[in-house]
Write a protein that holds these residues in place. Structure first.
Motif, PDB file in Angstrom:
ATOM      1  N   TYR A 118       0.831  -1.201   0.000  1.00  0.00           N
ATOM      2  CA  TYR A 118       0.000   0.000   0.000  1.00  0.00           C
ATOM      3  C   TYR A 118       0.869   1.255   0.000  1.00  0.00           C
ATOM      4  N   PRO A 119       0.558   2.245  -0.845  1.00  0.00           N
ATOM      5  CA  PRO A 119       1.200   3.546  -0.665  1.00  0.00           C
ATOM      6  C   PRO A 119       0.757   4.134   0.673  1.00  0.00           C
ATOM      7  N   VAL A 120       1.712   4.560   1.491  1.00  0.00           N
ATOM      8  CA  VAL A 120       1.399   5.091   2.817  1.00  0.00           C
ATOM      9  C   VAL A 120       1.912   6.521   2.906  1.00  0.00           C
ATOM     10  N   LEU A 121       1.008   7.447   3.209  1.00  0.00           N
ATOM     11  CA  LEU A 121       1.369   8.857   3.340  1.00  0.00           C
ATOM     12  C   LEU A 121       1.169   9.294   4.780  1.00  0.00           C
ATOM     13  N   ARG A 122       2.149   9.983   5.324  1.00  0.00           N
ATOM     14  CA  ARG A 122       2.050  10.536   6.679  1.00  0.00           C
ATOM     15  C   ARG A 122       1.855  12.044   6.546  1.00  0.00           C
ATOM     16  N   VAL A 123       0.684  12.526   6.962  1.00  0.00           N
ATOM     17  CA  VAL A 123       0.330  13.923   6.745  1.00  0.00           C
ATOM     18  C   VAL A 123      -0.126  14.554   8.056  1.00  0.00           C
ATOM     19  N   SER A 124      -0.269  15.876   8.007  1.00  0.00           N
ATOM     20  CA  SER A 124      -0.772  16.659   9.145  1.00  0.00           C
ATOM     21  C   SER A 124      -1.762  17.674   8.596  1.00  0.00           C
TER      22      SER A 124
END
Length: 298
Positions: A142-148
């Motif tokens: 899975y593409p995993v993005l860590r965002v705020s």
């Protein structure tokens, strides 16, 4: 002479369809009689690309003249032309339930949707739990993005994954989906607000499926249908196929149809003991397996 334009249905309520026409805005439309009266005609769905006849530019009114060919159609919820799912969870509060996350990922795969996993509130992740989760689910493909979403003004990391696509938005309450949507809408906020004003509902109240324009060719699908966590018609023997990290090790199982729970010679259990499979993922698999096994008794 009335003008025809191509647009996309963003919402349908009570026989009215709200159609987003790029560079024009949202038009309130009715489907022409051919859609309502002929049984062999398809019914307009949220997500449909359509040709509308503009009746009034001033009042933004029109009629749906034609539904363009669909590239996909979901049954639950009933929407058309969805390209992928954006599954949003928080790494701070509320804490991630891997059971819930895995259910959602399986749910999307059952709908034949590719998934982008978005881990929100990363600025508050003092324990760096997001790094471990990114490793686990990244290894699963899975593409995993860590965002705020609360602090990132333009969501630049996420936007390329949405460009030119219709993306279904899913995730539990409190993870920041509304904040994320607000950040992504940009200049389309007014258009979405206008639709909400006509419907007398809050902008992000998901009583009905709706598409939220992100830019001229990118949409987020906000729908109550993806709040369901039912694993459609899934047999317990099929569950392991949804855990791609198990795949390289299944060949080492002694028995065909191995449950990977308590078999004497199991490649998946061996990989767990050798540190090649995430204990958290394996635990969630076992919980879901037992749930599916128990369900068959009733």
């Amino acid at each position: 002479m009335p003008e025809n334009k191509q647009g996309k249905i963003t919402r349908g309520v009570g026989g009215f369809y709200y159609v987003h026409v790029p560079e024009k805005g949202i038009y309130e439309c009715r489907a022409k009689g051919i859609f309502r009266n002929e049984r062999d005609r398809i019914k307009p769905l949220v997500g449909d690309d359509v040709i509308i006849q503009i009746l009034s530019e001033k009042d933004a009114l029109g009629n749906i003249e034609r539904i363009l060919p669909r590239k996909s159609c979901l049954v639950r919820p009933a929407v058309a032309n969805v390209d992928q799912a954006l599954v949003v969870f928080s790494v701070y509060c509320p804490r991630i339930s891997l059971n819930l996350l895995d259910r959602m990922l399986i749910h999307m795969e059952q709908q034949h949707l590719s998934v982008v996993l978005c881990l929100n509130k990363s600025d508050l992740d003092e324990k760096k739990e997001g790094e471990g989760l990114a490793h686990i689910y990244g290894a699963a493909g899975y593409p995993v993005l860590r965002v705020s979403a609360g602090t990132d003004p333009d969501m630049g990391t996420l936007l390329p994954y949405l460009k030119g696509k219709t993306t279904a938005l899913a995730g539990p309450s409190g993870v920041g989906k509304s904040t994320l949507v607000n950040r992504l809408q940009g200049e389309t906020c007014m258009e979405t607000g206008e639709v909400s004003e006509k419907l007398k509902r809050g902008r992000h109240t998901t009583r009905h499926s709706q598409l939220i324009p992100v830019d001229e060719d990118s949409y987020l699908l906000d729908t109550p249908g993806f709040g369901s966590l039912e694993l459609f018609d899934l047999e317990k023997e099929e569950l392991a196929a949804y855990y791609s990290e198990f795949t390289p090790f299944i060949k080492d199982c002694r028995f065909n149809g191995c449950t990977h729970t308590n078999a004497p010679v199991c490649g998946v259990i061996n990989s767990l003991e050798e540190g090649n499979t995430s204990p958290a993922s394996y635990h969630t698999y076992c919980v879901l397996y037992e749930e599916l096994a128990a369900r068959k008794k009733y």
